[in-house]
Design a protein around this motif. Structure first.
Motif, PDB file in Angstrom:
ATOM      1  N   CYS A 290       0.799  -1.264  -0.013  1.00  0.00           N
ATOM      2  CA  CYS A 290       0.065   0.087  -0.128  1.00  0.00           C
ATOM      3  C   CYS A 290       0.998   1.287  -0.049  1.00  0.00           C
ATOM      4  O   CYS A 290       0.708   2.160  -0.778  1.00  0.00           O
ATOM      5  CB  CYS A 290      -0.982   0.019   1.291  1.00  0.00           C
ATOM      6  N   ASP A 291       1.818   1.128   0.989  1.00  0.00           N
ATOM      7  CA  ASP A 291       2.572   2.539   1.032  1.00  0.00           C
ATOM      8  C   ASP A 291       3.839   2.288   1.931  1.00  0.00           C
ATOM      9  O   ASP A 291       3.939   1.424   2.542  1.00  0.00           O
ATOM     10  CB  ASP A 291       1.823   3.753   1.531  1.00  0.00           C
ATOM     11  N   ASN A 292       5.041   3.120   1.583  1.00  0.00           N
ATOM     12  CA  ASN A 292       6.102   3.337   2.333  1.00  0.00           C
ATOM     13  C   ASN A 292       6.264   4.607   2.792  1.00  0.00           C
ATOM     14  O   ASN A 292       6.404   5.463   1.619  1.00  0.00           O
ATOM     15  CB  ASN A 292       7.403   2.701   1.548  1.00  0.00           C
ATOM     16  N   LYS A 293       6.420   5.129   3.960  1.00  0.00           N
ATOM     17  CA  LYS A 293       6.547   6.429   4.264  1.00  0.00           C
ATOM     18  C   LYS A 293       7.798   6.614   5.021  1.00  0.00           C
ATOM     19  O   LYS A 293       8.457   6.022   5.589  1.00  0.00           O
ATOM     20  CB  LYS A 293       5.234   6.675   5.440  1.00  0.00           C
ATOM     21  N   ILE A 294       8.368   7.948   4.726  1.00  0.00           N
ATOM     22  CA  ILE A 294       9.542   8.361   5.386  1.00  0.00           C
ATOM     23  C   ILE A 294       9.057   9.434   6.363  1.00  0.00           C
ATOM     24  O   ILE A 294       8.648  10.579   6.051  1.00  0.00           O
ATOM     25  CB  ILE A 294      10.494   8.937   4.240  1.00  0.00           C
ATOM     26  N   ARG A 295       9.056   9.067   7.418  1.00  0.00           N
ATOM     27  CA  ARG A 295       8.583  10.068   8.723  1.00  0.00           C
ATOM     28  C   ARG A 295      10.013  11.137   8.914  1.00  0.00           C
ATOM     29  O   ARG A 295      10.074  11.091  10.148  1.00  0.00           O
ATOM     30  CB  ARG A 295       8.043   9.412   9.886  1.00  0.00           C
ATOM     31  N   ASN A 296      10.242  12.126   8.172  1.00  0.00           N
ATOM     32  CA  ASN A 296      11.179  12.723   8.356  1.00  0.00           C
ATOM     33  C   ASN A 296      11.271  13.957   9.274  1.00  0.00           C
ATOM     34  O   ASN A 296      12.009  14.612   9.558  1.00  0.00           O
ATOM     35  CB  ASN A 296      12.044  13.173   7.104  1.00  0.00           C
ATOM     36  N   THR A 297       9.922  14.064   9.828  1.00  0.00           N
ATOM     37  CA  THR A 297       9.962  15.033  10.961  1.00  0.00           C
ATOM     38  C   THR A 297       9.894  14.397  12.160  1.00  0.00           C
ATOM     39  O   THR A 297       9.884  15.286  13.456  1.00  0.00           O
ATOM     40  CB  THR A 297       8.658  15.979  10.912  1.00  0.00           C
ATOM     41  N   ALA A 298      10.113  13.151  12.417  1.00  0.00           N
ATOM     42  CA  ALA A 298      10.230  12.497  13.588  1.00  0.00           C
ATOM     43  C   ALA A 298      11.771  12.831  14.188  1.00  0.00           C
ATOM     44  O   ALA A 298      12.648  12.375  13.426  1.00  0.00           O
ATOM     45  CB  ALA A 298       9.701  11.064  13.761  1.00  0.00           C
TER      46      ALA A 298
END
Length: 312
Positions: A290-298
């Motif tokens: 479905c998706d691969n997310k990069i949580r770069n604000t964490a």
């Protein structure tokens, strides 16, 4: 070499020790400010696969660059907000006997698994925290020369294997490049054997930026750990063995999407980074992606977390 003569713009992880600062920004014409950094904004999560199936498995991976420091920096608060079904951690640098109680007592993840270096305290280490108990959990890749550093945990679930890994770095001066090449061959064989039984989800800090799009300054890093031709070819050979870089599958042209930034010279603020953290899937799982997310604000580490959505 002059103070400004270094071409190494950024580097990789605790193992190579040469996380050189980016060069100073070139000064523009008098009175003009430097150009603003090009940032990556993670788009909204896609929660359905291509065939319309709803996502029902959420896995997060994060190189925490020291588990105890990460806990003090409120990393667990972010995990609770993200609420994955499984969270995989790398570079924990913490023996099981020294784990902070804030993480060992987390009721959200009743099933917790740890692996650390047998020889060096405060070095390497991986962890996997699960809401649902796996069918089976193993440690390492059945090769003693690799397994003593505590780099791999594998959990078997009903329809797939989940492998979390902290891949060894080639190190300063590439002194471990030959070892890294051996690791790549052995690790690929391990994953291929698993794939013959069930599809595989590999996540973690794989310590390679595969293509030029995967780091800010490819030209200045061709001879540095994480971007050597040998390491990049090792990753290519893994993909050729029947696996897929899920982020590039979904976002093939997305630039400026990084997961690691050296602490020096405000590299994160300038988005001078590398994409070193991956979800690599067996090709058989592509219909489930479905998706691969990069949580770069964490915040809380020199890496940011990444999250995978699957419809299993």
């Amino acid at each position: 070499m002059s103070k400004r003569g270094k071409k190494v713009e950024d580097a990789v992880d605790e193992e190579n020790g040469n996380a050189a600062a980016p060069p100073e920004a070139k000064k523009g014409k008098k009175g003009k400010e430097p150009e603003a950094p090009i940032l990556y904004e993670d788009p909204p999560d896609k929660l359905t696969s291509k065939d319309g199936s709803a996502a029902n498995m959420k896995i997060t991976s994060w190189n925490v660059d020291g588990l105890r420091a990460w806990v003090k920096k409120k990393g667990l608060d972010w995990v609770r907000e993200e609420a994955p079904d499984v969270i995989c951690l790398q570079e924990t640098k913490c023996a099981e006997k020294s784990l902070p109680k804030e993480i060992t007592s987390m009721p959200e993840f009743p099933h917790k698994y740890w692996s650390g270096s047998e020889e060096k305290e405060g070095y390497s280490g991986v962890a996997m925290l699960c809401k649902t108990e796996p069918l089976n959990v193993t440690y390492g890749i059945e090769k003693e020369e690799h397994d003593k550093e505590g780099r791999v945990i594998t959990a078997e679930f009903a329809s797939f294997f989940l492998v979390t890994a902290y891949v060894p770095n080639a190190s300063r001066g590439l002194v471990r490049l030959d070892y890294r090449k051996t690791w790549d061959v052995d690790f690929r064989a391990y994953l291929s054997d698993l794939d013959k039984r069930k599809p595989v989800v590999l996540c973690g800090d794989l310590n390679v930026a595969h293509q030029e799009i995967d780091l800010k300054n490819p030209k200045g890093n061709r001879k540095n750990a994480g971007f050597t031709p040998e390491e990049r070819e090792g990753f290519t050979e893994l993909l050729d063995a029947g696996f897929v870089d899920s982020f590039r599958e979904l976002y093939p042209e997305q630039a400026n999407a990084y997961t690691f930034w050296t602490y020096m010279m405000n590299s994160r603020g300038k988005n001078v980074g590398w994409r070193l953290d991956y979800f690599v899937l067996s090709k058989a799982l592509l219909p489930n992606l479905c998706d691969n997310k990069i949580r770069n604000t964490a915040m809380g580490s020199d890496h940011c977390p990444i999250t995978l959505h699957l419809a299993i």
